[in-house]
Design a protein around this motif. Structure first.
Motif, PDB file in Angstrom:
ATOM      1  N   THR A  51      41.126  25.943 -25.874  1.00 17.24           N
ATOM      2  CA  THR A  51      40.454  27.253 -25.953  1.00 17.24           C
ATOM      3  C   THR A  51      41.388  28.319 -26.537  1.00 17.24           C
ATOM      4  OG1 THR A  51      39.228  26.639 -23.987  1.00 17.24           O
ATOM      5  CG2 THR A  51      39.095  28.940 -24.629  1.00 17.24           C
ATOM      6  N   ARG A 184      37.011  34.127 -19.264  1.00 17.41           N
ATOM      7  CA  ARG A 184      37.882  32.953 -19.236  1.00 17.41           C
ATOM      8  C   ARG A 184      37.754  32.206 -17.901  1.00 17.41           C
ATOM      9  NH1 ARG A 184      41.838  32.212 -23.099  1.00 17.41           N
ATOM     10  NH2 ARG A 184      41.646  30.083 -22.343  1.00 17.41           N
ATOM     11  N   GLY A 185      37.813  30.897 -17.991  1.00 19.13           N
ATOM     12  CA  GLY A 185      37.645  30.081 -16.789  1.00 19.13           C
ATOM     13  C   GLY A 185      36.179  29.892 -16.423  1.00 19.13           C
ATOM     14  N   SER A 187      33.748  27.959 -17.125  1.00 24.29           N
ATOM     15  CA  SER A 187      33.035  26.699 -16.914  1.00 24.29           C
ATOM     16  C   SER A 187      32.681  26.499 -15.439  1.00 24.29           C
ATOM     17  CB  SER A 187      33.873  25.503 -17.378  1.00 24.29           C
ATOM     18  OG  SER A 187      34.067  25.578 -18.759  1.00 24.29           O
TER      19      SER A 187
HETATM   20  N1  ASP Z   1      37.840  26.702 -21.624  1.00 30.71           N
HETATM   21  C1  ASP Z   1      37.593  27.988 -21.075  1.00 30.71           C
HETATM   22  C2  ASP Z   1      38.899  28.685 -20.749  1.00 30.71           C
HETATM   23  O1  ASP Z   1      39.967  28.156 -20.998  1.00 30.71           O
HETATM   24  C3  ASP Z   1      36.668  27.950 -19.914  1.00 30.71           C
HETATM   25  C4  ASP Z   1      37.090  27.066 -18.766  1.00 30.71           C
HETATM   26  O2  ASP Z   1      37.951  26.201 -18.944  1.00 30.71           O
HETATM   27  O3  ASP Z   1      36.566  27.224 -17.682  1.00 30.71           O
HETATM   28  O4  ASP Z   1      38.874  29.797 -20.274  1.00 30.71           O
END
Ligand code: ASP
Length: 442
Positions: A51, A184-185, A187
């Motif tokens: 990402t 971010r994060g 998922s």
């Molecule tokens: N790939 C995205 C991130 O690094 C979402 C996730 O991993 O949750 O923020």
């Protein structure tokens, strides 16, 4: 048979070896019908997350810097996964389309979302599950806000058509079809949304740690894990700095009464941490705690005025000074003639003198004292509600270590006691509180 939704974080799907673990986990329980992957995360410390590399490609294009090398590195990571898993997926056409769109100046959200998209395609083939593109089922409104009810309607209908499917995390689409990501994060949020729509029995969040620890393991070396925690306790702890899950991920499943189970992809036999709606009162040991978390760098403004308790509008005038300066506060412990405002120091941003002056004018207090460099520690747990002696245990532990408590705040919920101490004794204080309750922890 109930459905389980399994979300796998970045490190769980970072390379082919990790994909193999994911497959073994998914196949070991046929209730794991819906799987939500992140983009490939770090394989080793110092490695890059896909990402981050995608965002970099976007920036490079924006700044007219060649992005090909970065994109080649991303492509190689996916090629390696597909090759090592022995899949027949036609990856190259996807890669060249994405490369093309990046070159044409596609939005940051679109570019970033491709990390999850490609991982979703690969995982679907590897598991022999259907693939559902998140852009078709996760919806945002025209202002870019997540549209919870519309999504739930579309997604629950769609899931009825697929007994087993992979849905990539992190993104969805706007009414005009443009790709939009969560923060971010994010998922974690997708996993929770899928769990709600599937009316799952549990939302499994697979990561690279075995759930939550009673205290930060960087401070308390031999900390015990938390086996079970309620949403409310978790909220208190994560607000105070404990992180494993994206904050917003909790809401969709909490509302639907679905428990979250944090599990470790690298140690699937570890029980992990279960997050539940209501405390299991029969299992709670009175006087025990669930967790300890804390943060440094707060400033406390302590205001004293004789007969403050009978002065109408005092706190309102005081808070309006904060509002005028666009500062939010964290806590507001008060006594008969005193009130303390606890503010994150970074919020003050050079405005402290102005705020103090404003309070002097608006409230005419007798004294104002400033305590910079404060840390807050929250001790959280249902076991402490209605149990005498918990606060005494915390205070005694700190007293024995010669730590001065500057502020105490017990939330009205009675599941949280917060103490304010100096930054430089923060670690010592966390350890002392942990030790004081160690006998209760299994
Ligand atoms: N790939 C995205 C991130 O690094 C979402 C996730 O991993 O949750 O923020």
């Amino acid at each position: 048979m109930g459905i389980k939704v399994a979300k796998f974080g970045g490190t769980s799907v970072a390379d082919a070896k990790q994909f193999m673990k994911v497959k073994a986990i998914v196949q070991s329980d046929e209730q794991r019908c819906y799987v939500v992957p992140s983009a490939p995360g770090r394989r080793f410390s110092g490695d890059e997350k896909v990402t981050d590399m995608l965002y970099l490609c976007h920036q490079q294009v924006q700044n007219s810097i060649p992005f090909e090398q970065t994109f080649d590195a991303i492509s190689e990571r996916y090629r390696e996964i597909v090759r090592e898993l022995g899949l027949t997926l036609e990856l190259e056409s996807h890669l060249s389309e994405i490369r093309q769109r990046i070159a044409e100046g596609a939005s940051a959200d679109y570019v970033a979302s491709r990390g999850e998209y490609l991982n979703g395609l690969i995982l679907a083939e590897y598991l022999n599950y259907d693939f559902i593109d998140a852009k078709d089922v996760i919806r945002f409104d025209e202002n870019g806000r997540y549209d919870e009810e519309l999504t739930n309607e579309i997604l629950s209908e769609r899931l009825k058509k697929h007994k087993r499917a992979v849905i990539p995390g992190f993104y969805g689409s706007m009414p005009d079809g443009a790709t939009k990501t969560f923060s971010r994060g994010g998922s974690d949020i997708t996993g929770a949304i899928v769990a709600r729509a599937a009316q799952a029995e549990v939302y499994e969040n697979w990561t690279d740690v075995s759930g939550f620890m009673v205290a930060d393991p960087r401070i308390v070396k031999d900390t015990k894990p938390i086996k079970q925690i309620t949403y409310r306790e978790l909220r208190e702890l994560s607000y105070m700095g404990a992180t494993v899950l994206h904050d917003e991920a909790v809401f969709p499943v909490r509302k639907a009464g679905i428990p979250i189970h944090i599990k470790n992809t690298n140690a699937p036999e570890h029980p992990g941490t279960k997050i539940i709606s209501e405390p299991n009162l029969s299992e709670i040991r009175p006087g025990s705690i669930t967790g300890i978390a804390g943060k440094k760098d707060f400033t406390v403004i302590a205001i004293y005025k004789n007969r403050m308790n009978s002065e109408i509008g005092f706190v309102r005038r005081m808070l309006s000074v904060l509002e005028e300066n666009r500062i939010s506060f964290e806590h507001l412990p008060s006594g008969i003639d005193t009130v303390c405002i606890v503010i994150e120091t970074s919020q003050l941003n050079g405005k402290l003198d102005k705020v103090v002056q404003g309070i002097r004018e608006a409230c005419e207090p007798d004294t104002i004292d400033i305590y910079p460099n404060m840390a807050l520690i929250a001790t959280v747990g249902y076991g402490m509600a209605y149990t005498p002696g918990v606060a005494a245990r915390i205070f005694t532990a700190l007293y024995k270590e010669n730590i001065n408590i500057r502020m105490i705040d017990q939330g009205s919920s009675e599941i949280n006691i917060i103490v304010g101490i100096e930054n430089d004794v923060f670690e010592k204080a966390v350890q002392a509180i942990y030790n004081a309750f160690a006998e209760f922890l299994e």
